[in-house]
Design a protein around this motif. Structure first.
Motif, PDB file in Angstrom:
ATOM      1  N   GLY A 140      -1.515  11.298   3.663  1.00 26.55           N
ATOM      2  CA  GLY A 140      -0.705  11.731   4.784  1.00 26.55           C
ATOM      3  C   GLY A 140      -1.123  11.205   6.136  1.00 26.55           C
ATOM      4  N   LEU A 141      -2.054  10.247   6.174  1.00 28.65           N
ATOM      5  CA  LEU A 141      -2.477   9.666   7.444  1.00 28.65           C
ATOM      6  C   LEU A 141      -1.275   9.117   8.206  1.00 28.65           C
ATOM      7  N   ALA A 142      -1.149   9.534   9.467  1.00 29.73           N
ATOM      8  CA  ALA A 142      -0.034   9.050  10.280  1.00 29.73           C
ATOM      9  C   ALA A 142      -0.475   8.724  11.700  1.00 29.73           C
ATOM     10  N   THR A 143      -1.769   8.777  11.961  1.00 30.14           N
ATOM     11  CA  THR A 143      -2.312   8.481  13.291  1.00 30.14           C
ATOM     12  C   THR A 143      -3.271   7.302  13.198  1.00 30.14           C
TER      13      THR A 143
ATOM     14  N   MET B  77      -2.956  -5.519  -1.649  1.00 28.44           N
ATOM     15  CA  MET B  77      -2.258  -4.269  -1.948  1.00 28.44           C
ATOM     16  C   MET B  77      -0.800  -4.298  -1.508  1.00 28.44           C
ATOM     17  N   GLU B  78      -0.269  -5.492  -1.244  1.00 26.59           N
ATOM     18  CA  GLU B  78       1.063  -5.616  -0.655  1.00 26.59           C
ATOM     19  C   GLU B  78       2.144  -4.947  -1.500  1.00 26.59           C
ATOM     20  N   PHE B  79       2.100  -5.104  -2.809  1.00 24.90           N
ATOM     21  CA  PHE B  79       3.117  -4.486  -3.674  1.00 24.90           C
ATOM     22  C   PHE B  79       3.135  -2.979  -3.478  1.00 24.90           C
ATOM     23  N   ASP B  80       1.954  -2.357  -3.572  1.00 28.89           N
ATOM     24  CA  ASP B  80       1.866  -0.909  -3.444  1.00 28.89           C
ATOM     25  C   ASP B  80       2.292  -0.442  -2.060  1.00 28.89           C
ATOM     26  N   ILE B  81       1.827  -1.146  -1.030  1.00 23.58           N
ATOM     27  CA  ILE B  81       2.155  -0.752   0.339  1.00 23.58           C
ATOM     28  C   ILE B  81       3.659  -0.805   0.581  1.00 23.58           C
ATOM     29  N   GLU B  82       4.278  -1.919   0.205  1.00 27.07           N
ATOM     30  CA  GLU B  82       5.711  -2.091   0.459  1.00 27.07           C
ATOM     31  C   GLU B  82       6.538  -1.076  -0.320  1.00 27.07           C
ATOM     32  N   ILE B  83       6.175  -0.824  -1.569  1.00 27.98           N
ATOM     33  CA  ILE B  83       6.993   0.072  -2.379  1.00 27.98           C
ATOM     34  C   ILE B  83       6.852   1.520  -1.934  1.00 27.98           C
ATOM     35  N   ARG B  84       5.661   1.899  -1.442  1.00 25.61           N
ATOM     36  CA  ARG B  84       5.495   3.272  -0.941  1.00 25.61           C
ATOM     37  C   ARG B  84       6.214   3.476   0.394  1.00 25.61           C
ATOM     38  N   ILE B  85       6.253   2.452   1.218  1.00 25.20           N
ATOM     39  CA  ILE B  85       7.014   2.551   2.461  1.00 25.20           C
ATOM     40  C   ILE B  85       8.495   2.753   2.149  1.00 25.20           C
TER      41      ILE B  85
ATOM     42  N   ASP C   8       9.940   3.623  -0.882  1.00 26.28           N
ATOM     43  CA  ASP C   8      10.263   4.707  -1.811  1.00 26.28           C
ATOM     44  C   ASP C   8       9.877   6.083  -1.280  1.00 26.28           C
ATOM     45  N   GLU C   9       8.767   6.150  -0.526  1.00 27.37           N
ATOM     46  CA  GLU C   9       8.242   7.447  -0.109  1.00 27.37           C
ATOM     47  C   GLU C   9       8.370   7.692   1.392  1.00 27.37           C
ATOM     48  N   GLY C  10       8.875   6.710   2.102  1.00 29.21           N
ATOM     49  CA  GLY C  10       9.105   6.879   3.529  1.00 29.21           C
ATOM     50  C   GLY C  10       7.851   6.926   4.369  1.00 29.21           C
ATOM     51  N   ARG C  11       6.789   6.301   3.898  1.00 31.65           N
ATOM     52  CA  ARG C  11       5.521   6.328   4.635  1.00 31.65           C
ATOM     53  C   ARG C  11       5.549   5.349   5.806  1.00 31.65           C
TER      54      ARG C  11
END
Length: 284
Positions: free
Chosen positions: A84-87, A108-116, A118-121
């Protein structure tokens, strides 16, 4: 938040052995700031076990880029992001730290892009500021002052002791270093000096278990300090407490805390702590 030092990982070197301690990482809570110093394997679990919420990650300092000090930097920040880091997280490190972070994000580009997607991070790459430093003042903000001293850790040239001050408290980390007299002035008056330490009688067992023979022994003798050397620095600097950390060896069944105490008492008569994973040292 009470001022304290938590020794998250207490061993020197990157190797892990059954039942043994984790490599270098510490948590310094001072002046209302939670500061991570070095990110060897185990730092993330160590912080959680110390009661730190990862989404509140704030300041990270890396003394040098040997793997036992930086290997889990990327995974720590990434895990905080998934928690949940947002700062903004600010990472202060020697030259090359930015390159490490860039390549970690690429890996980690695959994981980062898909979580942004899919999960709105938020984008993790926009939540991290890398500040590379050299010798001298590193940062001064909100009463916290951090200063760096280049130490003697060949063949690594960008290896820095760190002095953290938030009046009236002061904590100094030696980083990895051979016996280095300039540390005396750098650590003068510190409440705590966290200094690396090696036991002469343990070197042969380390070399034997690792299997790199003469070359490894040559490195250890050229680049690290014996416990008595740490005691000399602490005594000459007039610190209030000496903490022996980054222990070499830290996982030899034939060596115990009494051996470390005996070695350092030849040069240091003051308050003493021998590091172990999870140990808390209060900043009185």
């Amino acid at each position: 938040m009470s001022d304290r030092l938590v020794l998250l990982g207490s061993k020197g070197g990157p190797a892990l052995r059954p039942g043994g301690p984790w490599p270098s990482s510490s948590l310094l809570e001072i002046g209302g700031r939670a500061i991570v110093v070095d990110c060897g394997l185990g730092v993330t679990r160590g912080l959680v076990d110390a009661g730190i919420g990862l989404k509140a990650l704030d300041l990270i300092f890396i003394t040098h880029l040997h793997s036992d000090h930086v290997l889990e930097l990327g995974p720590l920040i990434h895990t905080a992001w998934t928690a949940g880091l947002a700062t903004l997280v600010t990472v202060f490190g020697p030259p090359g730290t930015g390159h490490y972070w860039q390549r970690f994000c690429q890996a980690m580009e695959f994981d980062i892009e898909i979580r942004i997607a899919d999960e709105g991070r938020p984008d993790i790459r926009e939540l991290v500021s890398i500040e590379e430093f050299g010798e001298g003042q590193v940062v001064e903000q909100n009463g916290l002052k951090v200063t760096a001293l280049r130490v003697d850790h060949p063949p690594v040239t960008d290896c820095f002791a760190l002095r953290f001050e938030h009046a009236p408290k002061c904590v100094v980390f030696s980083a990895d270093t051979a016996f280095f007299p300039p540390l005396v002035d750098f650590a003068t008056g510190a409440d705590i000096l966290v200094h690396e330490a090696m036991l002469e009688q343990g070197i042969e067992s380390v070399v034997a278990r690792t299997g790199n023979g003469a070359r490894l022994k040559e490195h250890l003798l050229a680049s690290h300090s014996f416990a008595g050397d740490a005691g000399r620095i602490a005594s000459d600097a007039g610190v209030k407490r000496l903490v022996l950390n980054h222990l070499i060896p830290a996982d030899d069944p034939g060596i115990n805390e009494a051996d470390w105490i005996a070695a350092v008492r030849k040069t240091w008569a003051g308050d003493l702590t021998i590091a172990r994973d999870g140990l808390v040292v209060e900043l009185a």
